[in-house]
Design an enzyme around this catalytic site. Structure first.
Site: not given
Length: 346
Positions: A72-73, A117, A166, A225
């Protein structure tokens, strides 16, 4: 309130890597075309970015949702680079009042991007203050108090808001509806993760073969990640205990030392399954009972342990509590209601 006392992220030019440490920025793709996976999301965003650039207009507001670590980031920081515009980064948890949001909005350049975020952690008052900024590119400031108070209507430069969350369900419907695009990011395939591992191994200047990359990918829960974290650990192990090259054997030995099994479960995941099988006969059992037996907080199990076990179909949630599935018993090497001497760590 003085400007000198306010702490916030700086405006980042298009060429800047963002507010991340050097190694993280090196592994994080800088352009959308460099990203692996999420091809359908990428295709839609590519059209939207191209159309906005050709019209010389700001991109419509975008909301990314999905589990942690799926990009997402990365999408949010690649989009302004692809458009050649500046961007600002904020955290929803830090925006506790409208005054915390004002500097971001007033400093936003035309067609620039404001990325928030964990946007679901914004306070309700901040959400409502954001509505006219998103729709009409204006904010209403109240100056003074009581009978002397007056409202100042401040026009903003057209900008793009990108939110990442999230937990979409915690966003109010009026805020969700103000995003022209809503994109859900899903988990990656082993092949996609292996490609990411291979590419990032090159960035980390470590040699890796295809089988080792696939081994790391297979134990990364479909999450880039985690794949990057596993890769960093295996690299350290290879440098310290091997000749600096990541082979299949080195990868397996490194991940075994870290307590990551072939299915991607860590020690706490395995202990959770073992507790339900050994102490509670496979369930059903309440999460609080399991948490007390393991001496951990129930929230830790609910938020960190159970999501992957549920997705892997190792456990199920029933009205009476958690219960191991046949797949869960097989993973432990135990028969339902049978002999437990074959339990995982024999």
């Amino acid at each position: 309130m003085s400007r000198g006392t306010m702490s916030r992220e700086p405006i980042l030019p298009p060429s800047d890597g963002g507010g991340f440490d050097d190694e993280d920025r090196d592994l994080r793709p800088q352009r959308m075309r460099d990203m692996v996976g999420q091809r359908e999301v990428y295709a839609r965003l590519e059209i939207a970015v191209d159309a906005a650039s050709k019209r010389d207009e700001p991109l419509g507001h975008i909301l990314f949702d999905g589990p942690p670590g799926l990009g997402k980031t990365t999408f949010a920081t690649c989009i302004p680079r692809d458009m050649g515009v500046s961007f600002q980064i904020a955290s929803g948890a830090a925006l506790k009042a409208p005054k915390d949001l004002i500097p971001y909005l007033t400093n936003a350049e035309e067609r620039s991007v404001l990325f928030i975020d964990e946007i679901h952690r914004m306070q309700k008052a901040v959400e409502e203050f954001l509505y006219p900024a998103m729709e009409d590119f204006r904010i209403d400031l109240t100056l003074g108090e009581g009978v002397n108070a007056r409202t100042l209507n401040l026009q903003l430069k057209p900008f793009t808001l990108i939110g990442a969350t999230t937990r979409t369900g915690l966003l109010s419907a009026p805020l969700r509806d103000r995003f022209q695009m809503r994109e859900h990011l899903d988990f990656y395939t082993i092949e996609e993760l292996a490609q990411i591992v291979t590419r990032n191994a090159g960035k980390l200047r470590v040699e890796i073969n295809g089988k080792a990359a696939a081994e790391i990918a297979g134990r990364s829960r479909g999450t880039p990640r985690l794949a990057n974290n596993r890769l960093r650990w295996v690299r350290d192990y290879a440098v310290s205990r091997a000749d600096g090259k990541i082979t299949l054997r080195v990868a397996r030995d490194a991940l075994k030392m870290q307590g990551i099994d072939p299915a991607g479960l860590d020690r706490q995941d395995c202990k959770y399954l073992e507790t339900i099988a050994r102490v509670f006969g496979g369930g059903p059992v309440g999460v609080e009972a399991v948490a007390h037996t393991m001496n951990v907080a129930p929230d830790t199990l609910i938020d960190e342990v159970e999501p992957y076990l549920l997705r892997s179909e190792l456990i199920v949630r029933t009205p009476r509590g958690r219960r191991l599935t046949a797949k869960g018993f097989d993973h432990l090497g135990v028969r339902p209601g049978g002999d437990e001497q074959g339990l995982l760590f024999q």
